[in-house]
Design an enzyme around this catalytic site. Structure first.
Site, PDB file in Angstrom:
ATOM      1  N   ASP A  12      34.458  78.893 -22.319  1.00 22.79           N
ATOM      2  CA  ASP A  12      35.194  80.107 -22.404  1.00 22.79           C
ATOM      3  C   ASP A  12      34.932  80.726 -23.866  1.00 22.79           C
ATOM      4  O   ASP A  12      33.725  81.154 -24.204  1.00 22.79           O
ATOM      5  CB  ASP A  12      35.962  80.278 -22.073  1.00 22.79           C
ATOM      6  CG  ASP A  12      36.545  80.948 -20.254  1.00 22.79           C
ATOM      7  OD1 ASP A  12      35.699  81.313 -19.603  1.00 22.79           O
ATOM      8  OD2 ASP A  12      37.029  79.903 -19.658  1.00 22.79           O
ATOM      9  N   CYS A  20      27.850  68.884 -24.182  1.00 20.62           N
ATOM     10  CA  CYS A  20      25.825  68.712 -24.073  1.00 20.62           C
ATOM     11  C   CYS A  20      24.976  67.454 -24.521  1.00 20.62           C
ATOM     12  O   CYS A  20      25.337  66.605 -24.978  1.00 20.62           O
ATOM     13  CB  CYS A  20      25.698  69.332 -25.912  1.00 20.62           C
ATOM     14  SG  CYS A  20      23.899  69.924 -25.885  1.00 20.62           S
ATOM     15  N   ASP A  27      34.878  86.685 -25.167  1.00 17.37           N
ATOM     16  CA  ASP A  27      34.231  87.093 -24.108  1.00 17.37           C
ATOM     17  C   ASP A  27      35.511  86.993 -22.966  1.00 17.37           C
ATOM     18  O   ASP A  27      37.139  86.708 -23.337  1.00 17.37           O
ATOM     19  CB  ASP A  27      34.079  84.783 -23.416  1.00 17.37           C
ATOM     20  CG  ASP A  27      33.373  85.343 -22.241  1.00 17.37           C
ATOM     21  OD1 ASP A  27      31.856  86.146 -21.744  1.00 17.37           O
ATOM     22  OD2 ASP A  27      33.473  84.381 -21.726  1.00 17.37           O
ATOM     23  N   CYS A  78      23.861  73.118 -31.009  1.00 19.75           N
ATOM     24  CA  CYS A  78      22.395  72.982 -30.989  1.00 19.75           C
ATOM     25  C   CYS A  78      21.622  73.741 -30.667  1.00 19.75           C
ATOM     26  O   CYS A  78      20.628  73.319 -30.849  1.00 19.75           O
ATOM     27  CB  CYS A  78      22.318  71.034 -30.606  1.00 19.75           C
ATOM     28  SG  CYS A  78      21.887  71.071 -28.844  1.00 19.75           S
ATOM     29  N   CYS A 101      23.230  67.321 -28.044  1.00 21.31           N
ATOM     30  CA  CYS A 101      23.892  66.579 -28.971  1.00 21.31           C
ATOM     31  C   CYS A 101      25.629  66.352 -28.687  1.00 21.31           C
ATOM     32  O   CYS A 101      26.329  66.314 -29.973  1.00 21.31           O
ATOM     33  CB  CYS A 101      24.283  67.770 -30.263  1.00 21.31           C
ATOM     34  SG  CYS A 101      24.874  69.231 -29.523  1.00 21.31           S
ATOM     35  N   CYS A 154      24.309  75.276 -25.664  1.00 24.98           N
ATOM     36  CA  CYS A 154      25.451  74.634 -26.453  1.00 24.98           C
ATOM     37  C   CYS A 154      25.348  75.444 -27.526  1.00 24.98           C
ATOM     38  O   CYS A 154      24.481  76.157 -28.712  1.00 24.98           O
ATOM     39  CB  CYS A 154      24.672  73.612 -27.044  1.00 24.98           C
ATOM     40  SG  CYS A 154      25.441  72.709 -27.594  1.00 24.98           S
ATOM     41  N   GLU A 204      30.355  90.832 -24.309  1.00 30.39           N
ATOM     42  CA  GLU A 204      28.899  91.258 -23.405  1.00 30.39           C
ATOM     43  C   GLU A 204      28.928  92.195 -22.955  1.00 30.39           C
ATOM     44  O   GLU A 204      29.623  93.177 -22.585  1.00 30.39           O
ATOM     45  CB  GLU A 204      28.848  89.862 -22.487  1.00 30.39           C
ATOM     46  CG  GLU A 204      27.916  88.861 -22.613  1.00 30.39           C
ATOM     47  CD  GLU A 204      28.919  87.580 -21.764  1.00 30.39           C
ATOM     48  OE1 GLU A 204      27.526  86.842 -21.048  1.00 30.39           O
ATOM     49  OE2 GLU A 204      29.868  87.543 -21.565  1.00 30.39           O
TER      50      GLU A 204
HETATM   51 ZN   LIG Z   1      23.778  70.238 -27.650  1.00 30.76          ZN
END
Ligand SMILES: [Zn+2]
Length: 411
Positions: free
Chosen positions: A354, A344, A188, A328, A347, A325, A272
């Site tokens: 980043d 998150c 990234d 998960c 989870c 995330c 990206e």
């Molecule tokens: Zn998660």
């Protein structure tokens, strides 16, 4: 694989030689502008002057006659190629209309092919003695900071805005593919950090541009106070150009080492697909982005991956790499740019913004390329972990960079 690689060296022509080189730049520029003028007059009537006629009608005065004819011939070859590309409907990126070149504003250059029995023979370039011999000139000293093994195909002589002279030797080289390492990496690109990798490595952005910015700004202010085309103005103009040049040189040094290091240590590099052009329109961000010159870095990684038999892949730019995330797969509705860390809600994993994005980029890329399902991916990762550890700061090419870049592993 055979590839063409350019090696650029500084040359030091004598005063007399630089006058001669300048005359060649001028003649080649004149010829190019004649071509462009005839191209632009196309709409005005059917009697378009032919390229041959343009060459034949070149003024027979001293500055046009006493130049390296191969340089003019090469310019004509380049022009024919340009026209072919201009009218090529299959090109993805359309070429713009040809532009006039003006003295002082465009970088000066001319190119001469290298072959036995030609204007420059391979033996005219001697890195051992550090000399290069161009037609109608005594040999010039070149600064040999690196050597090449391969067949030289052409020599481009150029002069930058700091009035420094260079030769760029295009060499056909046999490239050896880099060894496979069994590793992949997601990258990234950021503003605070230049590069954040899924391997938990961050490379902070060296802000030379900012540092040199005040210097540049002062130099430019001095320039604006001088009277145009006066002696002092020209001197100051060269000073400004030198600061620009320094920034570019440092940037290229870092990017070349970084990109070589990446393709040496990873088989699959995933990034990206940045819409850099669109992003630079955002005024607030634009300075930092052009500072980091992302696209230059991306291009380098791209072509080096091809050279060395590695895979380079760019994921879709609309993939929500930041707000998903990586643990998960939960997707947030939104994530402000100012939020650097988050947890998150599904989870409870704590994320560095980043790093989470880099891991998502890697996952998405591996999925695009190899179609991994998530448990297969976990398996792949485990195998990756088992493959020999990539030595981060000990790779010799990156060692040279440590003075420029602070880089560290996130914990
Ligand atoms: Zn998660």
């Amino acid at each position: 694989m055979e590839i063409l690689k350019a090696y650029k060296y500084r040359i030091y022509p004598t005063k007399e030689q630089s006058i001669y080189l300048d005359r060649n730049f001028g003649a080649v520029r004149f010829l190019w502008n004649q071509f462009v003028a005839s191209f632009n007059s196309f709409d005005k009537g059917p009697c378009l002057p032919q390229d041959e006629k343009i060459i034949k009608d070149l003024p027979q005065n001293d500055w046009m006659k006493n130049v390296i004819s191969y340089a003019l011939q090469q310019k004509r070859v380049d022009w024919v190629e340009y026209k072919k590309q201009f009218f090529n409907k299959k090109r993805k990126v359309k070429l713009g209309r040809p532009k006039f070149k003006s003295k002082g504003r465009s970088n000066d250059s001319f190119r001469i092919p290298v072959a036995d029995g030609c204007a420059i023979r391979p033996k005219d370039i001697s890195l051992e003695t550090g000399r290069i011999k161009l037609p109608k000139m005594a040999a010039m000293k070149i600064v040999v900071d690196r050597k090449f093994n391969g067949k030289p195909k052409s020599v481009t002589v150029s002069k930058n805005k700091c009035n420094q002279y260079f030769v760029s030797i295009l060499v056909e080289e046999e490239l050896e593919l880099k060894q496979n390492t069994g590793r992949s990496i997601g990258i990234d690109l950021g503003l605070k950090d230049l590069l954040i990798a899924s391997s938990r490595m961050k490379i902070s952005n060296p802000r030379w541009f900012r540092e040199t910015q005040s210097k540049l700004k002062r130099a430019q202010q001095h320039l604006s106070r001088k009277q145009k085309s006066s002696n002092r103005y020209n001197k100051q103009r060269v000073k400004v150009a030198k600061i620009h040049q320094k920034i570019a040189n440092q940037r290229n040094f870092v990017y070349h080492n970084l990109s070589t290091w990446l393709v040496s240590n990873y088989d699959t590099i995933i990034m990206e697909d940045l819409n850099v052009r669109g992003m630079v329109k955002n005024r607030k961000l634009s300075k930092s982005i052009s500072d980091a010159a992302w696209s230059t870095l991306v291009e380098m990684i791209k072509y080096k991956a091809t050279w060395y038999g590695k895979t380079f892949h760019q994921i879709d730019r609309f993939y929500p790499s930041s707000k998903t995330c990586s643990c998960c797969g939960h997707k947030l509705d939104s994530l402000e740019l100012s939020v650097r860390e988050w947890t998150c809600p599904s989870c409870n994993t704590y994320h560095d913004r980043d790093l989470n994005a880099a891991i998502n980029i890697q996952n998405k890329g591996l999925d695009d390329l190899y179609g991994f399902k998530s448990d297969e991916l976990a398996d792949y990762r485990r195998r990756e972990e088992l493959s020999p550890e990539v030595a981060i700061p000990t790779a010799s090419s990156l060692k040279r960079l440590v003075s420029f870049i602070d880089f560290y592993k996130t914990t």
